[in-house]
Design a protein around this motif. Structure first.
Motif, short mmCIF file in Angstrom:
data_model
loop_
_atom_site.label_atom_id
_atom_site.label_comp_id
_atom_site.label_asym_id
_atom_site.label_seq_id
_atom_site.Cartn_x
_atom_site.Cartn_y
_atom_site.Cartn_z
N LEU A 194 0.83 -1.21 0.00
CA LEU A 194 0.00 0.00 0.00
C LEU A 194 0.87 1.26 0.00
O LEU A 194 0.61 2.21 -0.76
CB LEU A 194 -0.93 0.00 1.22
N ALA A 195 1.89 1.26 0.85
CA ALA A 195 2.76 2.44 0.95
C ALA A 195 3.55 2.66 -0.34
O ALA A 195 3.62 3.79 -0.86
CB ALA A 195 3.70 2.28 2.14
N THR A 196 4.14 1.60 -0.87
CA THR A 196 4.96 1.75 -2.08
C THR A 196 4.10 2.09 -3.30
O THR A 196 4.50 2.89 -4.15
CB THR A 196 5.76 0.47 -2.36
N PHE A 197 2.92 1.49 -3.38
CA PHE A 197 2.03 1.80 -4.50
C PHE A 197 1.63 3.28 -4.47
O PHE A 197 1.68 3.97 -5.50
CB PHE A 197 0.79 0.91 -4.42
N THR A 198 1.26 3.77 -3.29
CA THR A 198 0.89 5.18 -3.17
C THR A 198 2.05 6.08 -3.53
O THR A 198 1.90 7.08 -4.25
CB THR A 198 0.41 5.47 -1.74
N TRP A 199 3.23 5.72 -3.03
CA TRP A 199 4.42 6.53 -3.31
C TRP A 199 4.74 6.56 -4.80
O TRP A 199 5.01 7.62 -5.37
CB TRP A 199 5.60 5.98 -2.52
N MET A 200 4.70 5.41 -5.46
CA MET A 200 5.04 5.36 -6.89
C MET A 200 4.02 6.12 -7.73
O MET A 200 4.39 6.80 -8.70
CB MET A 200 5.15 3.90 -7.34
N VAL A 201 2.76 6.02 -7.38
CA VAL A 201 1.74 6.75 -8.13
C VAL A 201 1.93 8.25 -7.96
O VAL A 201 1.87 9.02 -8.93
CB VAL A 201 0.33 6.31 -7.69
N VAL A 202 2.17 8.69 -6.72
CA VAL A 202 2.38 10.12 -6.47
C VAL A 202 3.60 10.63 -7.22
O VAL A 202 3.58 11.71 -7.84
CB VAL A 202 2.51 10.38 -4.95
N CYS A 203 4.70 9.87 -7.16
CA CYS A 203 5.92 10.28 -7.86
C CYS A 203 5.70 10.43 -9.35
O CYS A 203 6.05 11.44 -9.96
CB CYS A 203 7.04 9.26 -7.60
N ASN A 204 5.11 9.41 -9.96
CA ASN A 204 4.94 9.44 -11.41
C ASN A 204 3.92 10.48 -11.84
O ASN A 204 4.09 11.13 -12.88
CB ASN A 204 4.54 8.05 -11.90
N MET A 205 2.87 10.67 -11.06
CA MET A 205 1.90 11.72 -11.39
C MET A 205 2.55 13.10 -11.28
O MET A 205 2.28 13.98 -12.10
CB MET A 205 0.69 11.62 -10.46
N SER A 206 3.41 13.28 -10.29
CA SER A 206 4.11 14.56 -10.15
C SER A 206 5.05 14.80 -11.32
O SER A 206 5.14 15.92 -11.84
CB SER A 206 4.90 14.58 -8.83
N ILE A 207 5.75 13.74 -11.74
CA ILE A 207 6.65 13.87 -12.89
C ILE A 207 5.86 14.23 -14.15
O ILE A 207 6.25 15.11 -14.93
CB ILE A 207 7.44 12.57 -13.09
N LEU A 208 4.74 13.55 -14.36
CA LEU A 208 3.91 13.85 -15.53
C LEU A 208 3.40 15.29 -15.48
O LEU A 208 3.36 15.98 -16.51
CB LEU A 208 2.74 12.87 -15.59
N TRP A 209 3.02 15.74 -14.31
CA TRP A 209 2.50 17.11 -14.17
C TRP A 209 3.58 18.14 -14.49
O TRP A 209 3.34 19.12 -15.19
CB TRP A 209 1.98 17.29 -12.75
N VAL A 210 4.80 17.90 -13.98
CA VAL A 210 5.90 18.83 -14.24
C VAL A 210 6.27 18.83 -15.72
O VAL A 210 6.49 19.89 -16.32
CB VAL A 210 7.12 18.46 -13.37
N LEU A 211 6.33 17.65 -16.32
CA LEU A 211 6.66 17.59 -17.75
C LEU A 211 5.58 18.22 -18.60
O LEU A 211 5.86 18.85 -19.62
CB LEU A 211 6.87 16.13 -18.16
N LYS A 212 4.34 18.08 -18.18
CA LYS A 212 3.23 18.67 -18.93
C LYS A 212 3.30 20.19 -18.91
O LYS A 212 2.97 20.86 -19.89
CB LYS A 212 1.91 18.19 -18.32
#
Length: 320
Positions: A194-212
Protein backbone atom coordinates in the motif's frame (compact mmCIF):
# COMPACT_ATOMS: atom_id res chain seq x y z
CA UNK A 1 -0.65 -51.99 54.44
CA UNK A 2 -2.52 -52.47 51.23
CA UNK A 3 -3.81 -48.91 51.39
CA UNK A 4 -0.30 -47.55 51.88
CA UNK A 5 1.07 -49.57 48.95
CA UNK A 6 -1.71 -48.80 46.50
CA UNK A 7 -1.68 -45.07 47.16
CA UNK A 8 1.75 -44.37 45.59
CA UNK A 9 0.86 -46.51 42.60
CA UNK A 10 -2.26 -44.49 41.98
CA UNK A 11 -0.31 -41.24 42.32
CA UNK A 12 2.14 -42.29 39.61
CA UNK A 13 -0.49 -43.75 37.31
CA UNK A 14 -2.67 -40.64 37.04
CA UNK A 15 0.08 -38.25 35.89
CA UNK A 16 1.22 -40.84 33.37
CA UNK A 17 -2.26 -41.04 31.91
CA UNK A 18 -2.50 -37.25 31.83
CA UNK A 19 0.85 -37.07 30.02
CA UNK A 20 -0.32 -39.59 27.43
CA UNK A 21 -3.54 -37.67 26.88
CA UNK A 22 -1.66 -34.37 26.60
CA UNK A 23 0.74 -35.73 24.00
CA UNK A 24 -2.18 -37.23 22.15
CA UNK A 25 -3.89 -33.84 22.01
CA UNK A 26 -0.69 -32.19 20.78
CA UNK A 27 -0.27 -34.74 18.02
CA UNK A 28 -3.89 -34.28 17.05
CA UNK A 29 -3.46 -30.53 16.58
CA UNK A 30 -0.22 -30.69 14.57
CA UNK A 31 -1.07 -30.41 10.88
CA UNK A 32 0.83 -32.57 8.43
CA UNK A 33 3.18 -30.75 6.07
CA UNK A 34 1.69 -29.88 2.69
CA UNK A 35 3.44 -28.24 -0.24
CA UNK A 36 0.08 -26.69 -1.13
CA UNK A 37 0.06 -24.90 2.24
CA UNK A 38 -3.34 -26.25 3.22
CA UNK A 39 -4.90 -25.74 -0.22
CA UNK A 40 -4.70 -29.35 -1.39
CA UNK A 41 -8.32 -29.30 -2.55
CA UNK A 42 -8.32 -25.66 -3.71
CA UNK A 43 -5.32 -25.49 -6.02
CA UNK A 44 -6.81 -23.33 -8.77
CA UNK A 45 -5.37 -20.08 -7.42
CA UNK A 46 -1.92 -21.59 -6.90
CA UNK A 47 -1.86 -23.03 -10.41
CA UNK A 48 -2.96 -19.68 -11.85
CA UNK A 49 -0.02 -18.02 -10.12
CA UNK A 50 2.44 -20.67 -11.31
CA UNK A 51 1.10 -20.45 -14.86
CA UNK A 52 1.89 -16.75 -14.99
CA UNK A 53 5.26 -17.44 -13.40
CA UNK A 54 6.09 -19.67 -16.37
CA UNK A 55 6.17 -16.46 -18.42
CA UNK A 56 9.00 -15.34 -16.16
CA UNK A 57 10.96 -18.48 -16.99
CA UNK A 58 10.78 -18.09 -20.77
CA UNK A 59 10.73 -14.29 -21.09
CA UNK A 60 11.59 -12.70 -17.77
CA UNK A 61 14.75 -14.67 -17.06
CA UNK A 62 16.55 -13.92 -20.36
CA UNK A 63 15.24 -10.34 -20.40
CA UNK A 64 16.63 -9.64 -16.93
CA UNK A 65 19.95 -11.25 -17.82
CA UNK A 66 20.10 -8.99 -20.88
CA UNK A 67 19.33 -5.95 -18.72
CA UNK A 68 22.20 -6.83 -16.37
CA UNK A 69 24.55 -7.33 -19.33
CA UNK A 70 23.60 -3.94 -20.79
CA UNK A 71 24.08 -2.22 -17.43
CA UNK A 72 27.52 -3.80 -17.05
CA UNK A 73 28.45 -2.75 -20.57
CA UNK A 74 27.32 0.82 -19.88
CA UNK A 75 29.03 1.03 -16.49
CA UNK A 76 31.43 3.74 -17.73
CA UNK A 77 28.50 6.06 -18.49
CA UNK A 78 25.87 4.94 -16.00
CA UNK A 79 22.53 6.50 -15.26
CA UNK A 80 21.87 7.47 -11.67
CA UNK A 81 19.22 4.76 -11.31
CA UNK A 82 21.31 1.97 -12.86
CA UNK A 83 22.25 0.53 -9.48
CA UNK A 84 18.57 0.17 -8.59
CA UNK A 85 17.81 -1.35 -11.98
CA UNK A 86 20.68 -3.79 -11.60
CA UNK A 87 19.60 -4.94 -8.15
CA UNK A 88 16.01 -5.28 -9.30
CA UNK A 89 17.05 -7.31 -12.35
CA UNK A 90 19.28 -9.56 -10.22
CA UNK A 91 16.44 -10.27 -7.79
CA UNK A 92 14.11 -10.98 -10.72
CA UNK A 93 16.64 -13.37 -12.28
CA UNK A 94 16.71 -15.30 -9.01
CA UNK A 95 12.93 -15.34 -8.71
CA UNK A 96 12.36 -16.25 -12.37
CA UNK A 97 14.47 -19.39 -11.96
CA UNK A 98 12.23 -20.81 -9.21
CA UNK A 99 8.98 -21.91 -10.99
CA UNK A 100 10.45 -25.21 -12.28
CA UNK A 101 11.36 -26.09 -8.71
CA UNK A 102 7.82 -25.19 -7.64
CA UNK A 103 6.24 -27.60 -10.11
CA UNK A 104 8.70 -30.38 -9.27
CA UNK A 105 8.12 -29.95 -5.56
CA UNK A 106 4.33 -29.80 -5.90
CA UNK A 107 3.99 -33.00 -7.89
CA UNK A 108 7.21 -34.98 -7.38
CA UNK A 109 9.47 -34.15 -4.46
CA UNK A 110 7.09 -32.87 -1.72
CA UNK A 111 10.16 -31.59 0.11
CA UNK A 112 9.85 -29.28 3.07
CA UNK A 113 13.36 -27.94 2.47
CA UNK A 114 12.57 -26.99 -1.12
CA UNK A 115 9.31 -25.40 0.03
CA UNK A 116 11.28 -23.27 2.51
CA UNK A 117 13.62 -22.17 -0.29
CA UNK A 118 10.61 -21.26 -2.42
CA UNK A 119 9.07 -19.25 0.41
CA UNK A 120 12.34 -17.35 0.72
CA UNK A 121 12.24 -16.52 -3.00
CA UNK A 122 8.65 -15.31 -2.64
CA UNK A 123 9.78 -13.06 0.18
CA UNK A 124 12.53 -11.67 -2.03
CA UNK A 125 10.02 -10.86 -4.76
CA UNK A 126 7.47 -9.43 -2.33
CA UNK A 127 9.94 -6.90 -0.96
CA UNK A 128 12.66 -6.21 -3.52
CA UNK A 129 10.29 -5.39 -6.38
CA UNK A 130 8.21 -2.69 -4.70
CA UNK A 131 11.13 -1.17 -2.80
CA UNK A 132 13.58 -0.96 -5.70
CA UNK A 133 10.86 0.40 -7.97
CA UNK A 134 10.15 3.01 -5.31
CA UNK A 135 13.85 3.91 -5.32
CA UNK A 136 13.78 4.33 -9.11
CA UNK A 137 10.69 6.52 -8.84
CA UNK A 138 12.37 8.57 -6.11
CA UNK A 139 15.43 9.08 -8.30
CA UNK A 140 13.33 10.22 -11.28
CA UNK A 141 11.12 12.36 -9.05
CA UNK A 142 14.04 14.31 -7.60
CA UNK A 143 15.66 14.64 -11.04
CA UNK A 144 12.56 16.18 -12.63
CA UNK A 145 10.93 18.08 -9.78
CA UNK A 146 14.06 19.21 -7.88
CA UNK A 147 16.83 19.34 -10.50
CA UNK A 148 19.15 21.55 -8.41
CA UNK A 149 19.04 19.25 -5.39
CA UNK A 150 19.41 16.29 -7.73
CA UNK A 151 22.70 17.68 -8.99
CA UNK A 152 23.98 17.80 -5.41
CA UNK A 153 22.95 14.20 -4.72
CA UNK A 154 24.41 12.51 -7.78
CA UNK A 155 27.18 10.72 -5.90
CA UNK A 156 26.83 6.96 -5.99
CA UNK A 157 27.27 6.63 -2.22
CA UNK A 158 23.67 7.74 -1.62
CA UNK A 159 22.22 5.17 -4.00
CA UNK A 160 24.57 2.47 -2.79
CA UNK A 161 23.53 3.06 0.82
CA UNK A 162 19.87 2.99 -0.14
CA UNK A 163 20.38 -0.25 -2.10
CA UNK A 164 22.09 -1.90 0.87
CA UNK A 165 19.21 -0.84 3.11
CA UNK A 166 16.65 -2.29 0.70
CA UNK A 167 18.59 -5.56 0.43
CA UNK A 168 18.76 -5.85 4.22
CA UNK A 169 15.01 -5.28 4.51
CA UNK A 170 14.41 -7.78 1.72
CA UNK A 171 16.43 -10.58 3.28
CA UNK A 172 15.03 -9.90 6.75
CA UNK A 173 11.47 -10.11 5.42
CA UNK A 174 12.29 -13.23 3.40
CA UNK A 175 13.83 -14.96 6.41
CA UNK A 176 10.80 -14.14 8.54
CA UNK A 177 8.49 -15.43 5.80
CA UNK A 178 10.49 -18.66 5.58
CA UNK A 179 10.39 -19.27 9.33
CA UNK A 180 6.67 -18.50 9.49
CA UNK A 181 4.45 -18.54 12.54
CA UNK A 182 4.60 -14.78 13.13
CA UNK A 183 1.22 -13.29 14.07
CA UNK A 184 -0.39 -11.06 11.43
CA UNK A 185 2.68 -11.36 9.23
CA UNK A 186 0.59 -11.01 6.06
CA UNK A 187 -0.33 -7.49 7.13
CA UNK A 188 3.35 -6.49 6.84
CA UNK A 189 3.26 -7.04 3.10
CA UNK A 190 -0.15 -5.41 2.84
CA UNK A 191 1.19 -2.28 4.51
CA UNK A 192 4.32 -2.36 2.37
CA UNK A 193 2.53 -2.69 -0.94
CA UNK A 194 0.00 0.00 0.00
CA UNK A 195 2.76 2.44 0.95
CA UNK A 196 4.96 1.75 -2.08
CA UNK A 197 2.03 1.80 -4.50
CA UNK A 198 0.89 5.18 -3.17
CA UNK A 199 4.42 6.53 -3.31
CA UNK A 200 5.04 5.36 -6.89
CA UNK A 201 1.74 6.75 -8.13
CA UNK A 202 2.38 10.12 -6.47
CA UNK A 203 5.92 10.28 -7.86
CA UNK A 204 4.94 9.44 -11.41
CA UNK A 205 1.90 11.72 -11.39
CA UNK A 206 4.11 14.56 -10.15
CA UNK A 207 6.65 13.87 -12.89
CA UNK A 208 3.91 13.85 -15.53
CA UNK A 209 2.50 17.11 -14.17
CA UNK A 210 5.90 18.83 -14.24
CA UNK A 211 6.66 17.59 -17.75
CA UNK A 212 3.23 18.67 -18.93
CA UNK A 213 3.82 22.19 -17.64
CA UNK A 214 7.35 22.42 -19.02
CA UNK A 215 6.32 23.55 -22.50
CA UNK A 216 7.86 26.79 -23.63
CA UNK A 217 5.85 29.98 -23.64
CA UNK A 218 3.50 30.11 -26.60
CA UNK A 219 4.41 26.59 -27.69
CA UNK A 220 1.85 23.89 -28.16
CA UNK A 221 4.40 21.17 -28.83
CA UNK A 222 6.47 19.60 -26.08
CA UNK A 223 10.21 19.18 -26.61
CA UNK A 224 10.88 15.77 -28.25
CA UNK A 225 13.00 14.53 -25.34
CA UNK A 226 10.45 15.67 -22.78
CA UNK A 227 7.68 14.10 -24.81
CA UNK A 228 9.61 10.85 -24.84
CA UNK A 229 10.15 11.07 -21.08
CA UNK A 230 6.45 11.82 -20.65
CA UNK A 231 5.48 8.68 -22.58
CA UNK A 232 8.03 6.61 -20.69
CA UNK A 233 6.76 7.72 -17.28
CA UNK A 234 3.18 7.19 -18.41
CA UNK A 235 3.98 3.63 -19.48
CA UNK A 236 5.69 2.94 -16.16
CA UNK A 237 2.66 4.31 -14.33
CA UNK A 238 0.39 1.97 -16.29
CA UNK A 239 2.63 -0.98 -15.42
CA UNK A 240 2.61 -0.04 -11.74
CA UNK A 241 -1.17 0.10 -11.76
CA UNK A 242 -1.45 -3.22 -13.61
CA UNK A 243 1.00 -5.11 -11.38
CA UNK A 244 0.26 -3.58 -8.01
CA UNK A 245 -3.38 -2.54 -8.07
CA UNK A 246 -4.78 -6.11 -7.67
CA UNK A 247 -2.95 -6.83 -4.39
CA UNK A 248 -3.61 -3.27 -3.21
CA UNK A 249 -7.32 -3.72 -3.93
CA UNK A 250 -7.62 -7.24 -2.46
CA UNK A 251 -5.24 -7.68 0.46
CA UNK A 252 -6.49 -4.91 2.79
CA UNK A 253 -9.86 -6.69 2.95
CA UNK A 254 -8.41 -9.92 4.31
CA UNK A 255 -10.82 -9.94 7.25
CA UNK A 256 -13.81 -10.04 4.88
CA UNK A 257 -12.75 -13.41 3.45
CA UNK A 258 -12.66 -16.77 5.14
CA UNK A 259 -9.09 -17.90 5.93
CA UNK A 260 -9.19 -20.67 3.32
CA UNK A 261 -10.55 -18.43 0.57
CA UNK A 262 -8.00 -15.73 1.27
CA UNK A 263 -5.06 -18.14 1.46
CA UNK A 264 -6.02 -20.34 -1.49
CA UNK A 265 -7.62 -17.88 -3.92
CA UNK A 266 -7.18 -14.20 -3.06
CA UNK A 267 -3.48 -14.30 -2.18
CA UNK A 268 -2.32 -16.39 -5.18
CA UNK A 269 -4.29 -14.27 -7.66
CA UNK A 270 -3.00 -11.02 -6.17
CA UNK A 271 0.57 -12.29 -6.10
CA UNK A 272 0.26 -13.55 -9.69
CA UNK A 273 -0.08 -10.00 -11.01
CA UNK A 274 2.82 -8.91 -8.84
CA UNK A 275 5.04 -11.82 -9.86
CA UNK A 276 4.61 -11.32 -13.60
CA UNK A 277 6.24 -7.91 -13.20
CA UNK A 278 9.54 -9.82 -13.37
CA UNK A 279 8.87 -10.06 -17.10
CA UNK A 280 7.13 -6.76 -17.79
CA UNK A 281 9.71 -4.52 -16.11
CA UNK A 282 12.80 -5.66 -18.07
CA UNK A 283 10.88 -5.67 -21.35
CA UNK A 284 9.83 -2.07 -20.78
CA UNK A 285 13.43 -1.13 -20.02
CA UNK A 286 14.69 -2.85 -23.17
CA UNK A 287 12.06 -1.15 -25.31
CA UNK A 288 13.12 2.24 -23.96
CA UNK A 289 16.70 1.81 -25.12
CA UNK A 290 17.79 3.77 -28.17
CA UNK A 291 19.67 0.69 -29.31
CA UNK A 292 20.09 -2.62 -27.55
CA UNK A 293 23.77 -3.41 -27.86
CA UNK A 294 23.26 -7.15 -28.06
CA UNK A 295 20.39 -7.09 -30.56
CA UNK A 296 20.34 -6.36 -34.24
CA UNK A 297 18.22 -3.54 -35.62
CA UNK A 298 15.85 -6.04 -37.21
CA UNK A 299 15.34 -7.83 -33.91
CA UNK A 300 14.67 -4.55 -32.12
CA UNK A 301 12.07 -3.60 -34.72
CA UNK A 302 10.33 -6.95 -34.34
CA UNK A 303 10.36 -6.97 -30.53
CA UNK A 304 9.61 -3.28 -29.93
CA UNK A 305 8.36 -1.68 -33.15
CA UNK A 306 7.00 1.41 -31.39
CA UNK A 307 10.25 2.03 -29.57
CA UNK A 308 12.27 1.48 -32.73
CA UNK A 309 10.13 3.99 -34.62
CA UNK A 310 10.50 6.61 -31.89
CA UNK A 311 14.22 6.06 -31.64
CA UNK A 312 14.65 6.87 -35.31
CA UNK A 313 12.85 10.17 -34.79
CA UNK A 314 14.25 11.33 -31.47
CA UNK A 315 17.90 12.13 -30.73
CA UNK A 316 19.69 9.95 -28.18
CA UNK A 317 19.02 10.84 -24.57
CA UNK A 318 21.67 11.84 -22.12
CA UNK A 319 22.10 9.87 -18.94
CA UNK A 320 21.05 11.56 -15.76
Amino acid sequence: MERNVSSPLNMTTVPTQLLVNATGDINATVKPFSVFDGCDHQVEGILFDLTLQCINVFLGFPANVLVIAILIRNRKEPSTSDIFLGCLAAMDVYFSAMPPLSFLNLYLWHSKGVWSALKFSYGVKDTSGPLFLSCICLDRFVAVVFPIQFGQLKHIKYRLSLSVLVLCLTFAYSAAKTVGGLPNFEKVFTGEVLATFTWMVVCNMSILWVLKRSRGAGKDEMHPMKRKAFKMVLSILCIIVFNYLPPVALFPFEDFYSPDVFRCYVQPVGFAFLNVSSTIQPLVYLCRLEKAQFLSDGCVKKCCPCAAEENTKAPPAQNT
